[in-house]
Design a protein around this motif. Structure first.
Motif, PDB file in Angstrom:
ATOM      1  N   MET A 160       0.834  -1.205   0.000  1.00  0.00           N
ATOM      2  CA  MET A 160       0.000   0.000   0.000  1.00  0.00           C
ATOM      3  C   MET A 160       0.867   1.252   0.000  1.00  0.00           C
ATOM      4  O   MET A 160       0.552   2.248  -0.659  1.00  0.00           O
ATOM      5  N   ARG A 161       1.967   1.202   0.735  1.00  0.00           N
ATOM      6  CA  ARG A 161       2.867   2.357   0.804  1.00  0.00           C
ATOM      7  C   ARG A 161       3.457   2.674  -0.565  1.00  0.00           C
ATOM      8  O   ARG A 161       3.671   3.840  -0.903  1.00  0.00           O
ATOM      9  N   ALA A 162       3.732   1.655  -1.371  1.00  0.00           N
ATOM     10  CA  ALA A 162       4.283   1.892  -2.707  1.00  0.00           C
ATOM     11  C   ALA A 162       3.323   2.727  -3.540  1.00  0.00           C
ATOM     12  O   ALA A 162       3.722   3.681  -4.221  1.00  0.00           O
ATOM     13  N   ILE A 163       2.044   2.387  -3.476  1.00  0.00           N
ATOM     14  CA  ILE A 163       1.050   3.153  -4.235  1.00  0.00           C
ATOM     15  C   ILE A 163       0.851   4.527  -3.616  1.00  0.00           C
ATOM     16  O   ILE A 163       0.671   5.522  -4.314  1.00  0.00           O
ATOM     17  N   ARG A 164       0.889   4.594  -2.287  1.00  0.00           N
ATOM     18  CA  ARG A 164       0.736   5.884  -1.619  1.00  0.00           C
ATOM     19  C   ARG A 164       1.872   6.837  -1.976  1.00  0.00           C
ATOM     20  O   ARG A 164       1.634   8.015  -2.293  1.00  0.00           O
ATOM     21  N   PHE A 165       3.101   6.355  -1.972  1.00  0.00           N
ATOM     22  CA  PHE A 165       4.220   7.214  -2.370  1.00  0.00           C
ATOM     23  C   PHE A 165       4.090   7.638  -3.830  1.00  0.00           C
ATOM     24  O   PHE A 165       4.359   8.788  -4.183  1.00  0.00           O
ATOM     25  N   ALA A 166       3.660   6.720  -4.680  1.00  0.00           N
ATOM     26  CA  ALA A 166       3.472   7.059  -6.089  1.00  0.00           C
ATOM     27  C   ALA A 166       2.429   8.165  -6.229  1.00  0.00           C
ATOM     28  O   ALA A 166       2.610   9.116  -7.007  1.00  0.00           O
ATOM     29  N   ALA A 189      -3.837  -9.157   4.061  1.00  0.00           N
ATOM     30  CA  ALA A 189      -4.825  -9.568   5.059  1.00  0.00           C
ATOM     31  C   ALA A 189      -4.223  -9.666   6.451  1.00  0.00           C
ATOM     32  O   ALA A 189      -4.954  -9.659   7.453  1.00  0.00           O
ATOM     33  N   LYS A 190      -2.913  -9.754   6.555  1.00  0.00           N
ATOM     34  CA  LYS A 190      -2.256  -9.844   7.858  1.00  0.00           C
ATOM     35  C   LYS A 190      -2.099  -8.488   8.542  1.00  0.00           C
ATOM     36  O   LYS A 190      -1.684  -8.422   9.695  1.00  0.00           O
ATOM     37  N   ILE A 191      -2.413  -7.418   7.814  1.00  0.00           N
ATOM     38  CA  ILE A 191      -2.203  -6.067   8.333  1.00  0.00           C
ATOM     39  C   ILE A 191      -3.478  -5.541   8.978  1.00  0.00           C
ATOM     40  O   ILE A 191      -4.585  -5.793   8.501  1.00  0.00           O
ATOM     41  N   SER A 192      -3.332  -4.785  10.056  1.00  0.00           N
ATOM     42  CA  SER A 192      -4.491  -4.239  10.753  1.00  0.00           C
ATOM     43  C   SER A 192      -5.214  -3.222   9.881  1.00  0.00           C
ATOM     44  O   SER A 192      -4.608  -2.540   9.051  1.00  0.00           O
ATOM     45  N   MET A 193      -6.526  -3.105  10.103  1.00  0.00           N
ATOM     46  CA  MET A 193      -7.325  -2.155   9.337  1.00  0.00           C
ATOM     47  C   MET A 193      -6.885  -0.710   9.593  1.00  0.00           C
ATOM     48  O   MET A 193      -6.961   0.129   8.701  1.00  0.00           O
ATOM     49  N   GLU A 194      -6.439  -0.429  10.812  1.00  0.00           N
ATOM     50  CA  GLU A 194      -5.985   0.931  11.104  1.00  0.00           C
ATOM     51  C   GLU A 194      -4.822   1.329  10.205  1.00  0.00           C
ATOM     52  O   GLU A 194      -4.775   2.451   9.686  1.00  0.00           O
ATOM     53  N   ARG A 195      -3.873   0.422  10.012  1.00  0.00           N
ATOM     54  CA  ARG A 195      -2.704   0.697   9.166  1.00  0.00           C
ATOM     55  C   ARG A 195      -3.116   0.835   7.707  1.00  0.00           C
ATOM     56  O   ARG A 195      -2.637   1.722   6.992  1.00  0.00           O
ATOM     57  N   ILE A 196      -3.995  -0.050   7.260  1.00  0.00           N
ATOM     58  CA  ILE A 196      -4.456   0.008   5.869  1.00  0.00           C
ATOM     59  C   ILE A 196      -5.206   1.313   5.624  1.00  0.00           C
ATOM     60  O   ILE A 196      -5.016   1.975   4.603  1.00  0.00           O
ATOM     61  N   GLN A 197      -6.068   1.679   6.577  1.00  0.00           N
ATOM     62  CA  GLN A 197      -6.835   2.909   6.424  1.00  0.00           C
ATOM     63  C   GLN A 197      -5.915   4.125   6.276  1.00  0.00           C
ATOM     64  O   GLN A 197      -6.166   5.012   5.453  1.00  0.00           O
ATOM     65  N   GLU A 199      -2.878   4.313   5.011  1.00  0.00           N
ATOM     66  CA  GLU A 199      -2.282   4.339   3.675  1.00  0.00           C
ATOM     67  C   GLU A 199      -3.333   4.651   2.609  1.00  0.00           C
ATOM     68  O   GLU A 199      -3.063   5.394   1.650  1.00  0.00           O
ATOM     69  N   MET A 200      -4.510   4.108   2.788  1.00  0.00           N
ATOM     70  CA  MET A 200      -5.617   4.392   1.865  1.00  0.00           C
ATOM     71  C   MET A 200      -5.891   5.893   1.808  1.00  0.00           C
ATOM     72  O   MET A 200      -6.045   6.481   0.732  1.00  0.00           O
ATOM     73  N   MET A 201      -5.935   6.531   2.988  1.00  0.00           N
ATOM     74  CA  MET A 201      -6.200   7.963   3.023  1.00  0.00           C
ATOM     75  C   MET A 201      -5.026   8.758   2.458  1.00  0.00           C
ATOM     76  O   MET A 201      -5.216   9.837   1.890  1.00  0.00           O
ATOM     77  N   GLY A 202      -3.809   8.239   2.621  1.00  0.00           N
ATOM     78  CA  GLY A 202      -2.660   8.902   2.007  1.00  0.00           C
ATOM     79  C   GLY A 202      -2.794   8.958   0.494  1.00  0.00           C
ATOM     80  O   GLY A 202      -2.393   9.946  -0.141  1.00  0.00           O
ATOM     81  N   GLU A 214      -5.027   1.740  -8.889  1.00  0.00           N
ATOM     82  CA  GLU A 214      -4.002   0.704  -8.782  1.00  0.00           C
ATOM     83  C   GLU A 214      -4.245  -0.197  -7.578  1.00  0.00           C
ATOM     84  O   GLU A 214      -3.794  -1.349  -7.562  1.00  0.00           O
ATOM     85  N   VAL A 215      -4.926   0.310  -6.578  1.00  0.00           N
ATOM     86  CA  VAL A 215      -5.281  -0.541  -5.444  1.00  0.00           C
ATOM     87  C   VAL A 215      -6.208  -1.653  -5.919  1.00  0.00           C
ATOM     88  O   VAL A 215      -6.121  -2.800  -5.459  1.00  0.00           O
ATOM     89  N   TYR A 216      -7.074  -1.326  -6.876  1.00  0.00           N
ATOM     90  CA  TYR A 216      -7.950  -2.340  -7.474  1.00  0.00           C
ATOM     91  C   TYR A 216      -7.188  -3.237  -8.443  1.00  0.00           C
ATOM     92  O   TYR A 216      -7.284  -4.470  -8.382  1.00  0.00           O
ATOM     93  N   ARG A 217      -6.420  -2.625  -9.320  1.00  0.00           N
ATOM     94  CA  ARG A 217      -5.752  -3.402 -10.376  1.00  0.00           C
ATOM     95  C   ARG A 217      -4.744  -4.391  -9.814  1.00  0.00           C
ATOM     96  O   ARG A 217      -4.524  -5.456 -10.400  1.00  0.00           O
ATOM     97  N   THR A 218      -4.131  -4.061  -8.700  1.00  0.00           N
ATOM     98  CA  THR A 218      -3.147  -4.969  -8.104  1.00  0.00           C
ATOM     99  C   THR A 218      -3.787  -6.054  -7.257  1.00  0.00           C
ATOM    100  O   THR A 218      -3.113  -7.012  -6.863  1.00  0.00           O
ATOM    101  N   GLY A 219      -5.069  -5.919  -6.963  1.00  0.00           N
ATOM    102  CA  GLY A 219      -5.748  -6.904  -6.134  1.00  0.00           C
ATOM    103  C   GLY A 219      -5.769  -6.569  -4.657  1.00  0.00           C
ATOM    104  O   GLY A 219      -6.303  -7.332  -3.849  1.00  0.00           O
ATOM    105  N   LEU A 220      -5.206  -5.415  -4.279  1.00  0.00           N
ATOM    106  CA  LEU A 220      -5.165  -5.055  -2.858  1.00  0.00           C
ATOM    107  C   LEU A 220      -6.554  -4.751  -2.309  1.00  0.00           C
ATOM    108  O   LEU A 220      -6.885  -5.121  -1.175  1.00  0.00           O
ATOM    109  N   SER A 221      -7.388  -4.089  -3.098  1.00  0.00           N
ATOM    110  CA  SER A 221      -8.718  -3.726  -2.586  1.00  0.00           C
ATOM    111  C   SER A 221      -9.569  -4.962  -2.321  1.00  0.00           C
ATOM    112  O   SER A 221     -10.469  -4.930  -1.471  1.00  0.00           O
ATOM    113  N   LYS A 222      -9.292  -6.042  -3.006  1.00  0.00           N
ATOM    114  CA  LYS A 222     -10.038  -7.281  -2.776  1.00  0.00           C
ATOM    115  C   LYS A 222      -9.894  -7.736  -1.332  1.00  0.00           C
ATOM    116  O   LYS A 222     -10.802  -8.368  -0.768  1.00  0.00           O
TER     117      LYS A 222
END
Length: 445
Positions: A160-166, A189-197, A199-202, A214-222
């Motif tokens: 997620m950080r890779a996409i956020r930095f991009a 799936a091993k990461i807490s929702m707080e951490r994901i949230q 990066e998502m907001m970033g 890209e979160v969708y295209r890479t399969g992360l949003s799934k």
């Protein structure tokens, strides 16, 4: 390359060097300075152990001493100073089991996530760039340090950080890094929702929120937002739309101002369209009830993603009313603002405009002209101080009690009736008229 270090950072580095240790500014502050951006924070890495750092400075805070980090305070400003370290084995795809301190800067840089974050600088040695981070900055790519899959196995949040930095830098993930994200997305799936949230907001609040695609295209949003995946590919066979639900959503995210609540609103405003889609005999799609249903679905999603209650309330209110289209008449607009809440109306204008700009050209000019009329009417409402909520009434619940109306449900019902009257005719919002109306229509003491 020379970097103009802040004076306090120079003092920290010089103090450590004078004591016989190495010290460098490191990470994001070096990256941002090279890009001509103003760093939010300045971090220092050093060969000195935490206790040695504490012994050199008068004011320190043990912010992460178990991981080698001490915050040095200079004139009440904090600077994180971290000992060179090697991360041990990662057992949970997020945290190393142990941290091993080292005296070798190269080993410390080797453990970092991306090349653009793995550069160090001091005035004595200049830029230390062992992984061609400067070249990647020039090319606008986010590349893992070393082997991408190994970096993501260590810490799955890095995907997620890779996409956020991009998104924040206007870059793109490098090919091998991108491929590794696609291959390893389920590990998120091993990461807490707080951490994901976070990066998502970033991503969403960056200058390039469209990279959320890209979160969708890479399969992360799934992994954390499967409802978004359902929007992607859901058609909208109607003259008003030229994109499917997902792409329309991303278009609106890109058109709304950079405000976290508004960006979230646009991301979720049509979240329930896949569930409410029907197709009539002419092949035209309809999505009846999607705003109200979408507000409730969004409430559950945002709770799952660990958003705060205030954000949830605001986003869901916008979604609930985003498709309501009052007539461009003073009374109709006053009533809409009353139901929506006066504090929300200016934001709702932005929501509606973004929604229109994410649609087809069909009747677009007409829709935008209606928005302009709303704005004109709203300015007149504010100028005339028309009542929009119960707090604007010239009479209060305490006034009703003083007139002999007993406390309870009837007080609220009377206030709502008075509100209805003044929404129709703001001139009636004066205490004398309202008092007389109450005396004529209700039993008072």
């Amino acid at each position: 390359m020379q970097i103009a270090l802040p004076e306090k950072v120079k003092i920290i580095i010089r103090t450590l060097e004078d004591a016989g240790y190495e010290a460098y500014a490191v990470g994001g502050c070096v990256r941002d300075t090279i890009l001509g951006r103003t760093p939010k924070d300045w971090d220092v890495t050093t060969s000195a152990l935490p206790q040695e750092v504490k012994g050199l400075f008068a004011h320190t805070v043990d912010t992460g001493i178990q991981h080698g980090t001490v915050t040095v305070l200079m004139d009440h400003e904090g600077f994180e100073v971290t000992t060179y370290r090697i991360d041990g084995i990662y057992e949970d795809a997020r945290h190393p089991k142990e941290v091993i301190f080292t005296s070798d800067l190269a080993q410390d840089l080797q453990r970092r996530d991306f090349t653009v974050n793995a550069m160090a600088y001091n005035d004595r040695d200049g830029l230390v760039d062992l992984y061609n981070g400067q070249e990647d900055l020039a090319q606008g790519v986010i590349r893992c340090v070393g082997e991408a899959k190994a970096r993501f196995e260590e810490d799955a949040l890095r995907m997620m950080r890779a996409i956020r930095f991009a998104a924040q830098l206007g870059f793109r993930p490098e090919e091998d890094t991108y491929r590794a994200i696609c291959d390893m997305a389920p590990l998120l799936a091993k990461i807490s929702m707080e951490r994901i949230q976070s990066e998502m907001m970033g991503i969403l609040t960056s200058d390039h929120p469209g990279l959320f695609r890209e979160v969708y295209r890479t399969g992360l949003s799934k992994v954390f937002l499967p409802e978004f995946d359902r929007m992607m590919g859901t058609p909208q066979n109607t003259p008003h739309h030229c994109f499917d639900v997902g792409e329309h959503t991303m278009q609106t995210v890109e058109h709304v101002p950079n405000d976290r609540v508004l960006r979230l609103t646009m991301l979720f405003h049509d979240i329930c369209k896949p569930d409410t889609r029907t197709t009539d005999a002419n092949g035209v799609d309809h999505f009846h009830g999607h705003p109200a249903a979408g507000a409730e679905m969004t409430r559950e999603i945002l709770r799952r993603l660990k958003f705060d209650n205030a954000t949830i309330r605001k986003v869901c209110n916008y979604i609930r009313w985003h498709d309501t289209r009052p007539k461009a008449e003073p009374e109709d607009l006053r009533r809409f603002i009353h139901v929506l809440g006066p504090a929300y109306f200016e934001g709702m204008l932005q929501v509606k405009k973004a929604d229109i700009l994410g649609q087809s050209e069909y009747r677009r000019q007409e829709k935008l002209e209606i928005l302009d009329k709303y704005t004109e009417l709203y300015e007149a409402i504010l100028r005339d101080r028309d009542p929009l909520c119960l707090q604007d009434l010239a009479i209060s619940g305490q006034d009703l009690i003083a007139m002999g109306i007993p406390r309870g449900k009837e007080i609220g019902e009377i206030l709502e009736k008075l509100m209805d009257l003044v929404l129709h005719d703001p001139q009636k919002n004066n205490k004398a008229w309202l008092t007389e109306y109450i005396r004529e229509n209700y039993a008072v003491g």
